[in-house]
Design a protein around this motif. Structure first.
Motif, PDB file in Angstrom:
ATOM      1  N   SER A 144      -8.530  -3.417  11.075  1.00 32.93           N
ATOM      2  CA  SER A 144      -8.100  -4.037  12.328  1.00 32.93           C
ATOM      3  C   SER A 144      -8.814  -5.366  12.469  1.00 32.93           C
ATOM      4  CB  SER A 144      -8.444  -3.157  13.537  1.00 32.93           C
ATOM      5  OG  SER A 144      -7.708  -1.950  13.522  1.00 32.93           O
ATOM      6  N   TYR A 145      -8.112  -6.328  13.058  1.00 32.20           N
ATOM      7  CA  TYR A 145      -8.743  -7.616  13.360  1.00 32.20           C
ATOM      8  C   TYR A 145      -8.407  -7.976  14.796  1.00 32.20           C
ATOM      9  CZ  TYR A 145     -10.164 -12.470  13.286  1.00 32.20           C
ATOM     10  OH  TYR A 145     -10.783 -13.664  13.580  1.00 32.20           O
ATOM     11  N   ALA A 146      -9.459  -8.213  15.604  1.00 34.45           N
ATOM     12  CA  ALA A 146      -9.293  -8.562  17.013  1.00 34.45           C
ATOM     13  C   ALA A 146      -9.312 -10.081  17.156  1.00 34.45           C
ATOM     14  CB  ALA A 146     -10.396  -7.926  17.844  1.00 34.45           C
ATOM     15  N   PHE A 147      -8.164 -10.665  17.468  1.00 33.74           N
ATOM     16  CA  PHE A 147      -8.115 -12.100  17.717  1.00 33.74           C
ATOM     17  C   PHE A 147      -8.842 -12.458  19.009  1.00 33.74           C
ATOM     18  CE2 PHE A 147      -4.340 -11.066  15.216  1.00 33.74           C
ATOM     19  CZ  PHE A 147      -4.434 -11.989  14.183  1.00 33.74           C
ATOM     20  N   SER A 148      -8.788 -11.525  19.966  1.00 34.62           N
ATOM     21  CA  SER A 148      -9.462 -11.668  21.251  1.00 34.62           C
ATOM     22  C   SER A 148      -9.579 -10.276  21.836  1.00 34.62           C
ATOM     23  CB  SER A 148      -8.661 -12.586  22.185  1.00 34.62           C
ATOM     24  OG  SER A 148      -7.433 -11.967  22.531  1.00 34.62           O
ATOM     25  N   LYS A 149     -10.095 -10.172  23.056  1.00 38.08           N
ATOM     26  CA  LYS A 149     -10.183  -8.854  23.679  1.00 38.08           C
ATOM     27  C   LYS A 149      -8.804  -8.326  24.069  1.00 38.08           C
ATOM     28  CE  LYS A 149     -11.030 -10.636  28.363  1.00 38.08           C
ATOM     29  NZ  LYS A 149      -9.790 -10.110  28.958  1.00 38.08           N
ATOM     30  N   ASP A 150      -7.784  -9.216  24.050  1.00 38.40           N
ATOM     31  CA  ASP A 150      -6.446  -8.823  24.466  1.00 38.40           C
ATOM     32  C   ASP A 150      -5.475  -8.623  23.311  1.00 38.40           C
ATOM     33  OD1 ASP A 150      -7.171  -8.977  27.165  1.00 38.40           O
ATOM     34  OD2 ASP A 150      -6.719 -11.117  27.247  1.00 38.40           O
ATOM     35  N   ASP A 151      -5.758  -9.170  22.142  1.00 37.73           N
ATOM     36  CA  ASP A 151      -4.796  -9.140  21.040  1.00 37.73           C
ATOM     37  C   ASP A 151      -5.474  -8.707  19.745  1.00 37.73           C
ATOM     38  OD1 ASP A 151      -2.229 -10.545  22.187  1.00 37.73           O
ATOM     39  OD2 ASP A 151      -3.939 -11.730  22.871  1.00 37.73           O
ATOM     40  N   SER A 152      -4.814  -7.796  19.041  1.00 36.20           N
ATOM     41  CA  SER A 152      -5.345  -7.333  17.761  1.00 36.20           C
ATOM     42  C   SER A 152      -4.206  -6.923  16.851  1.00 36.20           C
ATOM     43  CB  SER A 152      -6.310  -6.155  17.957  1.00 36.20           C
ATOM     44  OG  SER A 152      -5.649  -5.054  18.551  1.00 36.20           O
ATOM     45  N   VAL A 153      -4.484  -6.935  15.554  1.00 38.27           N
ATOM     46  CA  VAL A 153      -3.526  -6.484  14.560  1.00 38.27           C
ATOM     47  C   VAL A 153      -4.191  -5.402  13.712  1.00 38.27           C
ATOM     48  CG1 VAL A 153      -4.167  -8.252  12.870  1.00 38.27           C
ATOM     49  CG2 VAL A 153      -1.900  -7.208  12.759  1.00 38.27           C
ATOM     50  N   ASP A 154      -3.419  -4.376  13.362  1.00 37.11           N
ATOM     51  CA  ASP A 154      -3.923  -3.252  12.576  1.00 37.11           C
ATOM     52  C   ASP A 154      -3.039  -3.079  11.353  1.00 37.11           C
ATOM     53  OD1 ASP A 154      -5.775  -2.382  14.769  1.00 37.11           O
ATOM     54  OD2 ASP A 154      -3.867  -1.965  15.770  1.00 37.11           O
ATOM     55  N   PHE A 155      -3.657  -2.654  10.249  1.00 38.09           N
ATOM     56  CA  PHE A 155      -2.911  -2.452   9.002  1.00 38.09           C
ATOM     57  C   PHE A 155      -3.440  -1.207   8.305  1.00 38.09           C
ATOM     58  CE2 PHE A 155      -2.599  -2.879   4.387  1.00 38.09           C
ATOM     59  CZ  PHE A 155      -1.239  -3.086   4.234  1.00 38.09           C
ATOM     60  N   ALA A 156      -2.532  -0.480   7.655  1.00 43.13           N
ATOM     61  CA  ALA A 156      -2.931   0.699   6.872  1.00 43.13           C
ATOM     62  C   ALA A 156      -2.079   0.799   5.618  1.00 43.13           C
ATOM     63  CB  ALA A 156      -2.786   1.970   7.700  1.00 43.13           C
ATOM     64  N   TYR A 157      -2.698   1.264   4.557  1.00 44.62           N
ATOM     65  CA  TYR A 157      -2.009   1.584   3.304  1.00 44.62           C
ATOM     66  C   TYR A 157      -2.268   3.053   2.989  1.00 44.62           C
ATOM     67  CZ  TYR A 157      -1.399   2.207  -1.719  1.00 44.62           C
ATOM     68  OH  TYR A 157      -1.044   2.701  -2.949  1.00 44.62           O
ATOM     69  N   PHE A 158      -1.214   3.765   2.604  1.00 44.32           N
ATOM     70  CA  PHE A 158      -1.310   5.199   2.353  1.00 44.32           C
ATOM     71  C   PHE A 158      -0.639   5.492   1.022  1.00 44.32           C
ATOM     72  CE2 PHE A 158      -2.770   8.369   5.417  1.00 44.32           C
ATOM     73  CZ  PHE A 158      -2.519   9.560   4.769  1.00 44.32           C
ATOM     74  N   HIS A 159      -1.329   6.181   0.118  1.00 42.87           N
ATOM     75  CA  HIS A 159      -0.756   6.532  -1.175  1.00 42.87           C
ATOM     76  C   HIS A 159      -0.657   8.046  -1.293  1.00 42.87           C
ATOM     77  CE1 HIS A 159       0.224   6.518  -5.411  1.00 42.87           C
ATOM     78  NE2 HIS A 159      -0.761   7.365  -5.641  1.00 42.87           N
ATOM     79  N   ALA A 160       0.546   8.522  -1.622  1.00 53.01           N
ATOM     80  CA  ALA A 160       0.764   9.941  -1.900  1.00 53.01           C
ATOM     81  C   ALA A 160       0.785  10.126  -3.414  1.00 53.01           C
ATOM     82  CB  ALA A 160       2.088  10.403  -1.298  1.00 53.01           C
ATOM     83  N   PHE A 161      -0.155  10.913  -3.926  1.00 49.17           N
ATOM     84  CA  PHE A 161      -0.243  11.147  -5.361  1.00 49.17           C
ATOM     85  C   PHE A 161       0.962  11.944  -5.850  1.00 49.17           C
ATOM     86  CE2 PHE A 161      -4.667  10.400  -4.200  1.00 49.17           C
ATOM     87  CZ  PHE A 161      -5.063   9.511  -5.196  1.00 49.17           C
TER      88      PHE A 161
END
Length: 458
Positions: free
Chosen positions: A408-425
């Motif tokens: 996650s990266y918080a641009f400010s206290k009001d805005d943030s972006v989240d990212f996830a990668y998931f691998h199924a074997f």
């Protein structure tokens, strides 16, 4: 507040209507988590704040959010690698994009929450899960008995969409409780060829009935039967239905650093999926005989699920979470029950055996915060719900081991972006048993998921 929720309800429906594709589920027909915060931490979500997506896991976690309003917009991108091998001939076919309603698969997520004092309300729109395969019309799966090439499709696409309306209440400094009622929609596209041996096995075990049965049995050289209930469009499905579901949950602060969570999702209450279909009888002498009619898929439900979770914060930077889940597939998925009525009134009822097993899932995740960044990783291990002797090539929902990472990266206290990668074997399963396969087959299935989300607080 009421007008905001009504507006979000309209937006939620519109967002789901714009869904371009649907995801392969990674645990049978269910996604392994909701929102990139949970997904990056192995799908854990029961005992810590995962944002607005918590309404799809433990609704009581919404009381862990900060006061005020929050808007969340997310997107899942899922890419699969599925292959089916004929263990007699050695032929293989991969599930690829042969038509416009197949992968890569996209699933949007949208939610709004508002916390005022002890009460938090919210509404959202999420893809709960689904399945998709596309084997085309020229593989061994499209051959009827005696090696007869039919040129008929074998494919599947299941979509399950949720629109949860949620409330959470902070009882005191330690306890929060929450619940949701979900409007649910599900749709299925299916093209499935059954060879003469499969049809005979179903008849012999009393799984086929109806006035159409003696007509099919009277064909001079019956080689198989093909069901087609599909619409080659981004969202529309051959059969579909509406219904409802819901969940309740709680969190309890054991100490300032440790939190316990519990939630229970009810088995869905969906109407039978209905639509139009074509049943094609395949005969070695008479050729292909298509019969148009109405079709119904009876009592197709999403299972109940129980989650227990624990989170612990070691310091201002490190925290961990563990969830243990039980998914009650055994009650929800015994048979695929199909009822077909031709336009002339003849009937055919088929019960395809499934007999899924209940599934136990262990999920683990860690998070590390530094400055505006939060780094996450996790893992997930599930028992197998499918039985090899009832495996269908068009439903290879077998993956059960996963790893994940994200940030996650918080641009400010009001805005943030989240990212996830998931691998199924990669997971393999074989079936050499009638009636769900004509020849011994082995399926292999692995996949990669990416999830991104944007949150605005106001």
């Amino acid at each position: 507040m009421k007008s905001k929720i009504n507006t979000l309800s309209v937006i939620a429906v519109a967002c789901l209507a714009a869904t371009s594709q649907m995801a392969h589920a990674t645990e049978v027909f269910r996604l392994e988590g909701y929102g990139p915060i949970s997904r990056a931490m192995g799908g854990t979500a029961t005992a810590f704040n995962v944002g607005a997506a918590g309404m799809m896991a433990n609704p009581a976690t919404l009381s862990l959010m900060a006061p005020g309003s929050e808007f969340y917009l997310g997107l899942d991108l899922i890419s699969t690698d599925i292959k089916v091998t004929n263990q007699v001939t050695g032929e293989s076919i991969s599930s690829n994009t042969h038509s416009s309603n197949r992968g890569p698969y996209l699933a949007p997520e949208l939610a709004f929450t508002h916390r005022n004092g002890e009460l938090t309300l919210g509404v959202g729109a999420f893809a709960q899960g689904g399945l998709g395969t596309e084997y085309g019309n020229s593989s061994f799966l499209s051959r009827a008995a005696g090696g007869l090439n039919t040129g008929l499709e074998n494919s599947s696409r299941l979509l399950v969409l949720n629109i949860p309306f949620v409330a959470s209440y902070q009882v005191n400094d330690k306890l929060t409780v929450g619940g949701s009622i979900d409007a649910m929609w599900q749709g299925l596209n299916l093209n499935l060829l059954l060879g003469a041996g499969q049809v005979g096995s179903l008849i012999g075990s009393g799984r086929v009935q109806g006035s159409l049965l003696p007509v099919l049995g009277g064909l001079p050289d019956m080689r198989g039967a093909h069901f087609s209930m599909t619409k080659n469009e981004p969202l529309a499905s051959g059969v579909e239905s509406w219904g409802f579901g819901g969940r309740i949950g709680m969190t309890y602060k054991v100490s300032n650093e440790t939190m316990f969570g519990l939630d229970y999702a009810m088995e869905s209450q969906m109407n039978d999926m209905e639509g139009r279909a074509t049943l094609t009888a395949i005969d070695g002498i008479a050729g292909q005989i298509p019969l148009q009619g109405a079709i119904k898929l009876r009592n197709f439900q999403m299972p109940a699920k129980l989650d227990l979770g624990l989170s612990h914060r070691f310091n201002d930077q490190w925290m961990m979470a563990v969830d243990v889940s039980q998914v009650f597939w055994e009650h929800a998925m015994k048979d695929i029950s199909v009822g077909f009525v031709t336009d002339s009134g003849q009937t055919l009822d088929i019960q395809l055996p499934q007999n899924y097993k209940d599934q136990t899932i262990l999920a683990f995740g860690v998070a590390y915060q530094t400055g505006n960044w939060t780094l996450r990783s996790g893992a997930r291990l599930a028992t197998q719900a499918l039985r090899s002797e009832t495996l269908l090539a068009v439903i290879p929902a077998t993956p059960r081991k996963h790893i994940s990472a994200g940030f996650s990266y918080a641009f400010s206290k009001d805005d943030s972006v989240d990212f996830a990668y998931f691998h199924a074997f990669e997971e393999s399963m074989s079936n050499a048993s009638l009636p769900n396969t004509a020849d011994p087959i082995q399926t292999t299935h692995s996949q990669n998921n990416a999830t991104i989300g944007y949150t605005h607080r106001f």
